[in-house]
Design a protein around this motif. Structure first.
Motif, PDB file in Angstrom:
ATOM      1  N   ALA A 396       1.107  -1.017   0.310  1.00  0.00           N
ATOM      2  CA  ALA A 396       0.367   0.072  -0.055  1.00  0.00           C
ATOM      3  C   ALA A 396       0.760   1.426  -0.170  1.00  0.00           C
ATOM      4  O   ALA A 396       0.741   1.627  -0.615  1.00  0.00           O
ATOM      5  CB  ALA A 396      -0.502  -0.777   1.681  1.00  0.00           C
ATOM      6  N   MET A 397       1.498   1.815   1.331  1.00  0.00           N
ATOM      7  CA  MET A 397       2.927   2.535   1.249  1.00  0.00           C
ATOM      8  C   MET A 397       3.599   2.772  -0.671  1.00  0.00           C
ATOM      9  O   MET A 397       3.429   3.263  -1.045  1.00  0.00           O
ATOM     10  CB  MET A 397       3.831   2.171   1.895  1.00  0.00           C
ATOM     11  N   ALA A 399       2.444   1.958  -3.723  1.00  0.00           N
ATOM     12  CA  ALA A 399       1.047   2.114  -4.270  1.00  0.00           C
ATOM     13  C   ALA A 399       0.711   3.255  -4.353  1.00  0.00           C
ATOM     14  O   ALA A 399       0.191   4.074  -5.166  1.00  0.00           O
ATOM     15  CB  ALA A 399      -0.460   1.128  -3.693  1.00  0.00           C
ATOM     16  N   ALA A 400       0.888   3.839  -3.003  1.00  0.00           N
ATOM     17  CA  ALA A 400       1.038   5.388  -2.869  1.00  0.00           C
ATOM     18  C   ALA A 400       1.924   6.354  -3.058  1.00  0.00           C
ATOM     19  O   ALA A 400       1.875   7.731  -3.291  1.00  0.00           O
ATOM     20  CB  ALA A 400       0.020   5.411  -1.510  1.00  0.00           C
ATOM     21  N   GLY A 401       2.964   5.550  -3.078  1.00  0.00           N
ATOM     22  CA  GLY A 401       3.762   6.701  -3.727  1.00  0.00           C
ATOM     23  C   GLY A 401       5.244   7.219  -2.808  1.00  0.00           C
ATOM     24  O   GLY A 401       6.498   7.813  -3.300  1.00  0.00           O
ATOM     25  N   PHE A 402       5.322   6.272  -1.925  1.00  0.00           N
ATOM     26  CA  PHE A 402       6.080   5.808  -1.716  1.00  0.00           C
ATOM     27  C   PHE A 402       7.886   5.218  -1.840  1.00  0.00           C
ATOM     28  O   PHE A 402       7.238   3.886  -2.389  1.00  0.00           O
ATOM     29  CB  PHE A 402       6.242   5.208  -0.005  1.00  0.00           C
TER      30      PHE A 402
END
Length: 629
Positions: A396-397, A399-402
């Motif tokens: 998730a991180m 995918a969120a751009g991290f």
């Protein structure tokens, strides 16, 4: 078995009670990873499978492998408690040979559904073996050997994982015949594991009358409730599961980290895995040396601190790396900035080894033998859940751009908060850490006669009272928690007072000064002994002001009248004259380095005195003799 049956953990490899078991689990872990990684490489690079895209192959194979841990861990724990563990080991290795014969057929025919079924079956094999792996050791190793034995198993497991991955990747990549060679290798390793299992000594069932509950869901819930019955054990299970969460974040992201951040070819990802495995193995082996062959949970906070420090530094080590073409291992190692990355990775994994091994040993030591395997099964369930959550959170991180380094940074920071939370919930970890640091860094600490400090059952320790840190020194010498009866005035000392309250020390006041507090102290002491725990008293009634052993008061007799238990005399040597003793005009803690740094201190424990023989004068004579020993 003598406490000094072998000089160090490596000598266990020459003994039948350990060596066949070690090599059985080593070959099993190696075969798991040889098979899985070869299959992953095959479907990623060599085959085109419409329903299993190459980008998802590793994730799917990992999920299929871990599914049996969630479904069948509870059942495997019951089987391990009910039946002879050696019988279970041999049955599991027979199953492994059958699975690998089927997998060999799958490799030779390149049949992906068959191989995926074998992944599930090997996950089931590992699920069945998991509780045996850790429930076996306490039946064959004593308390002094348990940390070293766990360190060897942990080291062996990670070395086997490393060798299995490297072998699987190298063999499947051989042009033309890679799949056939992998097929043969998997079967050969399985047969070798079965041969080793034949030499594992009998390990009797701990709960042969147990009635098996075949419902995995209700039994899983029952196992978790069973584990929760001992709060120190349960929170230790959570601590281990968090370590798997932490490790899974790094292991799962090595390929993309190597490629996108370090600009390395696949060999660099393998190098990261090698460094990580060496770190875990080294940290696991160091536990016995640092703990002086006891279960030393004071290493756990030290491990947690190191994990966070070097995970956070790994983020800063990767900032500003210039873009470049993909580099091989040689080119990668030629650049100085990459060595900081490798050092961080090595040290964070080394501290993870220091963190996990004492926790495993504590769980084995504190769990009731009759349901120890079910406690381990509960741990496997929690490990699987935490690893799944780890994958979801990291995914998730990303995918969120991290970036991957930012994920590592967040994991390191989260580790600090989780560790602090666990250690405040279970103060024993923090207390043992303080005792460990005090006796390893402030003093040069030695223990003699520690085999006289009982590892189970109620007992009273009586010691001379030399300084404000006597209790901390005693904590460091005992493999078990100790409850102390202490002068109520010591609780007013800054920092130390808070520490002793955290240790649940029992305050006592003179009977004339506070009769209620006096009686409450003896009632609390009796409760400690009734629960089978260790109690320590300082019969002099206060810290010596001249370094000499004072007369012993009669409180010990009042305790023994209520609860007759063995009494162990203990002498604290060379603490008089240190910073924490009352050497200057009856005042302590004035000049920190008046005895220099790292001054020698020794604790000597004598043989237990049976309650019928105890008298204050006899105990004083015994302690005085130990002071001169």
């Amino acid at each position: 078995m003598s406490a000094n049956a072998h000089p160090n953990q490596f000598a266990l490899l020459s003994q039948r009670r350990f060596a066949p078991f070690f090599w059985t689990q080593f070959l099993g872990a190696g075969n798991d990873n040889l098979f899985k990684f070869a299959f992953t490489v095959m479907v990623t690079y060599q085959l085109q499978v419409s329903w299993l895209p190459a980008s998802q192959a590793g994730l799917v194979i990992g999920a299929v492998f871990i599914l049996p841990f969630l479904l069948f861990s509870a059942t495997s724990g019951q089987l391990t408690d009910k039946y002879d563990k050696t019988t279970v080991i041999r049955l599991v290795k027979n199953i492994e040979v059958g699975i690998m014969l089927l997998a060999a057929l799958g490799f030779m025919t390149r049949n992906v559904p068959v191989l995926l079924a074998c992944v599930f079956l090997m996950g089931l094999h590992s699920t069945l073996f998991g509780p045996v792996k850790f429930a076996y050791l306490p039946q064959h190793l004593n308390e002094r050997e348990l940390t070293g034995g766990n360190g060897m198993v942990e080291m062996g497991t990670f070395v086997a994982i490393l060798l299995g991955n490297l072998a699987g990747g190298a063999l499947i990549d051989i042009p033309g015949v890679g799949a056939q060679i992998v097929a043969v290798a998997c079967v050969v390793v399985a047969i070798l594991g079965r041969l080793c299992a034949q030499f594992v000594p009998p390990t009797p069932a701990t709960d042969p009358r147990l009635k098996i509950n075949w419902n995995p869901f209700s039994e899983t819930w029952r196992n978790l409730k069973l584990a929760h019955g001992n709060i120190v054990v349960f929170r230790s299970l959570l601590g281990i599961s968090w370590m798997w969460f932490f490790g899974a974040v790094f292991l799962a992201n090595f390929p993309v980290f190597a490629k996108d951040v370090l600009h390395g070819q696949p060999g660099v990802a393998s190098l990261l895995l090698v460094v990580f495995s060496i770190g875990i193995g080294t940290g696991s082996l160091l536990c016995e040396v640092l703990s002086k062959r006891h279960v030393e949970i004071g290493l756990v906070p030290a491990g947690a601190i190191g994990m966070s420090v070097f995970a956070i530094d790994l983020y800063f080590a990767t900032r500003g790396l210039p873009p470049s073409a993909l580099q091989g291992v040689g080119e990668f190692l030629d650049r100085a900035e990459h060595w900081r990355v490798l050092t961080d990775l090595l040290l964070l994994s080394l501290f993870a080894g220091l963190y996990s091994v004492p926790m495993y040993a504590l769980i084995q030591l504190r769990s009731a033998p009759t349901h120890r395997a079910r406690i381990i099964a509960a741990n496997n369930i929690l490990n699987a859940l935490f690893m799944i959550v780890s994958s979801i959170a990291a995914g998730a991180m990303l995918a969120a751009g991290f970036t991957v380094p930012e994920v590592f940074l967040a994991t390191g920071i989260a580790n600090a908060f989780v560790a602090a939370y666990i250690f405040l919930l279970v103060p024993e970890y923090l207390l043992r850490f303080i005792a460990f640091i005090t006796t390893r860094c402030v003093y040069r600490f030695r223990v003699r006669g520690d085999e006289n400090i009982p590892t189970e059952g109620a007992a009273i320790l009586v010691a001379n009272h030399v300084s404000f840190v006597d209790a901390i020194v005693l904590m460091a010498a005992s493999p078990r928690p100790i409850r102390f009866i202490m002068d109520h005035r010591i609780f007013r000392v800054p920092v130390l007072g808070w520490l002793f309250r955290l240790a649940k020390a029992i305050p006592i006041a003179p009977q004339k000064e506070d009769p209620k507090a006096y009686e409450a102290a003896f009632a609390a002491a009796d409760k400690v002994l009734s629960e089978g725990d260790l109690l320590c008293i300082f019969p002099e009634g206060g810290i010596t002001r001249d370094g000499n052993l004072q007369a012993f008061k009669g409180g010990i007799m009042k305790i023994l009248e209520r609860r007759p238990v063995p009494v162990v005399p203990v002498a604290l040597q060379n603490l008089w004259g240190s910073y924490f003793s009352r050497i200057e005009n009856g005042t302590a803690m004035i000049r920190p380095f008046r005895r220099g740094f790292w001054s020698p201190v020794c604790l000597v424990a004598g043989e237990a005195v049976q309650p019928a023989q105890v008298s204050p004068d006899l105990l004083r004579t015994r302690v005085q003799a130990l002071l001169g020993a």
